[in-house]
Design a protein around this motif. Structure first.
Motif, PDB file in Angstrom:
ATOM      1  N   UNK A 210       0.868  -1.177   0.000  1.00 15.17           N
ATOM      2  CA  UNK A 210       0.000   0.000   0.000  1.00 15.17           C
ATOM      3  C   UNK A 210       0.905   1.228   0.000  1.00 15.17           C
ATOM      4  N   UNK A 211       0.313   2.403  -0.132  1.00 19.29           N
ATOM      5  CA  UNK A 211       1.118   3.622  -0.123  1.00 19.29           C
ATOM      6  C   UNK A 211       1.495   3.998   1.310  1.00 19.29           C
ATOM      7  N   UNK A 212       2.525   4.824   1.417  1.00 19.65           N
ATOM      8  CA  UNK A 212       2.938   5.267   2.748  1.00 19.65           C
ATOM      9  C   UNK A 212       1.817   6.023   3.439  1.00 19.65           C
ATOM     10  N   UNK A 213       1.109   6.882   2.706  1.00 14.73           N
ATOM     11  CA  UNK A 213       0.018   7.652   3.297  1.00 14.73           C
ATOM     12  C   UNK A 213      -1.117   6.736   3.728  1.00 14.73           C
ATOM     13  N   UNK A 214      -1.378   5.699   2.952  1.00 15.16           N
ATOM     14  CA  UNK A 214      -2.415   4.745   3.346  1.00 15.16           C
ATOM     15  C   UNK A 214      -2.059   4.054   4.652  1.00 15.16           C
ATOM     16  N   UNK A 215      -0.786   3.727   4.818  1.00 15.42           N
ATOM     17  CA  UNK A 215      -0.373   3.082   6.058  1.00 15.42           C
ATOM     18  C   UNK A 215      -0.536   4.044   7.231  1.00 15.42           C
ATOM     19  N   UNK A 216      -0.122   5.288   7.052  1.00 17.65           N
ATOM     20  CA  UNK A 216      -0.275   6.264   8.129  1.00 17.65           C
ATOM     21  C   UNK A 216      -1.741   6.449   8.490  1.00 17.65           C
ATOM     22  N   UNK A 217      -2.593   6.534   7.490  1.00 16.39           N
ATOM     23  CA  UNK A 217      -4.026   6.697   7.739  1.00 16.39           C
ATOM     24  C   UNK A 217      -4.599   5.496   8.482  1.00 16.39           C
ATOM     25  N   UNK A 218      -4.113   4.302   8.139  1.00 24.49           N
ATOM     26  CA  UNK A 218      -4.549   3.073   8.811  1.00 24.49           C
ATOM     27  C   UNK A 218      -4.180   3.112  10.299  1.00 24.49           C
ATOM     28  N   UNK A 219      -2.948   3.484  10.600  1.00 21.04           N
ATOM     29  CA  UNK A 219      -2.492   3.543  11.984  1.00 21.04           C
ATOM     30  C   UNK A 219      -3.247   4.623  12.760  1.00 21.04           C
ATOM     31  N   UNK A 220      -3.361   5.797  12.163  1.00 23.29           N
ATOM     32  CA  UNK A 220      -4.041   6.891  12.848  1.00 23.29           C
ATOM     33  C   UNK A 220      -5.524   6.598  13.032  1.00 23.29           C
ATOM     34  N   UNK A 221      -6.095   5.828  12.124  1.00 21.43           N
ATOM     35  CA  UNK A 221      -7.508   5.479  12.230  1.00 21.43           C
ATOM     36  C   UNK A 221      -7.825   4.598  13.423  1.00 21.43           C
ATOM     37  N   UNK A 222      -6.818   3.952  13.992  1.00 20.64           N
ATOM     38  CA  UNK A 222      -7.033   3.105  15.163  1.00 20.64           C
ATOM     39  C   UNK A 222      -6.981   3.902  16.469  1.00 20.64           C
ATOM     40  N   UNK A 223      -6.548   5.163  16.402  1.00 21.43           N
ATOM     41  CA  UNK A 223      -6.493   5.993  17.606  1.00 21.43           C
ATOM     42  C   UNK A 223      -7.823   6.712  17.790  1.00 21.43           C
ATOM     43  N   UNK A 224      -8.090   7.175  18.996  1.00 20.98           N
ATOM     44  CA  UNK A 224      -9.333   7.893  19.258  1.00 20.98           C
ATOM     45  C   UNK A 224      -9.328   9.272  18.614  1.00 20.98           C
ATOM     46  N   UNK A 225      -8.156   9.876  18.490  1.00 28.02           N
ATOM     47  CA  UNK A 225      -8.073  11.222  17.929  1.00 28.02           C
ATOM     48  C   UNK A 225      -7.904  11.216  16.417  1.00 28.02           C
ATOM     49  N   UNK A 226      -7.679  10.029  15.876  1.00 31.34           N
ATOM     50  CA  UNK A 226      -7.475   9.884  14.420  1.00 31.34           C
ATOM     51  C   UNK A 226      -6.278  10.698  13.927  1.00 31.34           C
TER      52      UNK A 226
END
Length: 263
Positions: A210-226
């Motif tokens: 996947x793209x680097x941005x997609x990975x970052x979005x995936x990780x941040x999506x698991x946090x409460x603050x996104x």
């Protein structure tokens, strides 16, 4: 000024995390001793701090070299009378460390971060603790990302290394606490502002196709603050923990993951 008249030693002070915390310490009145292996980077950070009215000195110190660590601490105590804060922010290149499945990972590459982070943090914390004990006061700080607690894939030996640091911090609190010394670990998400995390996210993204941005979005999506922890947030909390206002905190992990990990 939270750290007025305090002396702080920062290891890995030329890096993104080390320099951000050093600047925050200095802005709150601490005299900051910047150490690392790249004197040019250290001098730049020191120049920035001094230009803003702070106090900073630099020294080339390899945190894995016991003699260098001890010599620098002795010199710092001789200049200032003691050490109030120690913060270790060293890092290692992550290529061939992260982004590879355990089944395919070279054993030496697995062990490298465990041995490096454990030894460096032990040497710097032990050295600081010995000298802080003489005045029965001081704070030892460490920084770990979320895989110290989470079971993340593709982090190789980094997860065990960070978990070991947190265990070491608790042990330091137990043994040095009766002598007035606190030990606290700051746990954050990965911080995309840093070059290291930019590389790490790229390694994980490549492994997952996947793209680097997609990975970052995936990780941040698991946090409460996104979103990820910022350097400023980490530095601000490190400054508070180093101050007397956090006097009741020791043997603890300050959770800065924004809900990625819930205590």
């Amino acid at each position: 000024m939270l750290l007025q008249n305090k002396t702080a030693v920062v290891y890995g002070a030329g890096g993104a995390v080390g320099s951000a915390v050093a600047r925050a310490f200095a802005s709150e009145g601490a005299t900051v001793f910047l150490t690392g292996r790249n004197v040019a980077l250290l001098d730049k950070v020191a120049a920035d701090i001094i230009a803003e009215g702070g106090k900073a000195e630099t020294a080339t110190v390899d945190a894995l070299d016991e003699d260098e660590v001890e010599k620098h601490l002795d010199e710092t105590v001789e200049k200032t009378g003691g050490i109030d804060v120690s913060f270790n922010a060293i890092g290692i290149p992550q290529q061939d460390i992260q982004g590879t499945r355990l089944a395919e990972l070279n054993a030496d590459n697995f062990m490298l971060p465990i041995a490096t982070y454990a030894k460096a943090n032990f040497l710097t914390a032990r050295g600081a603790g010995r000298r802080m004990a003489e005045r029965r006061s001081g704070v030892i700080l460490m920084h770990t990302p979320s895989p110290a607690r989470l079971g993340n894939a593709l982090v190789g030996g980094m997860g065990p290394a960070w978990a070991a640091m947190e265990a070491l911090s608790r042990a330091l609190s137990s043994e040095f606490g009766p002598q007035g010394i606190r030990a606290v670990c700051l746990r954050s998400t990965g911080i995309p502002e840093t070059k290291t995390i930019d590389v790490v996210f790229g390694l994980h993204a490549k492994a997952l196709d996947i793209s680097r941005q997609q990975f970052q979005s995936f990780i941040e999506g698991m946090s409460h603050r996104r979103r990820s922890t910022t350097l400023a947030e980490l530095a601000n909390v490190a400054t508070f923990l180093a101050s007397d206002r956090a006097a009741a905190m020791t043997g603890a992990v300050a959770n800065l993951t924004g809900g990625l990990i819930v205590d």
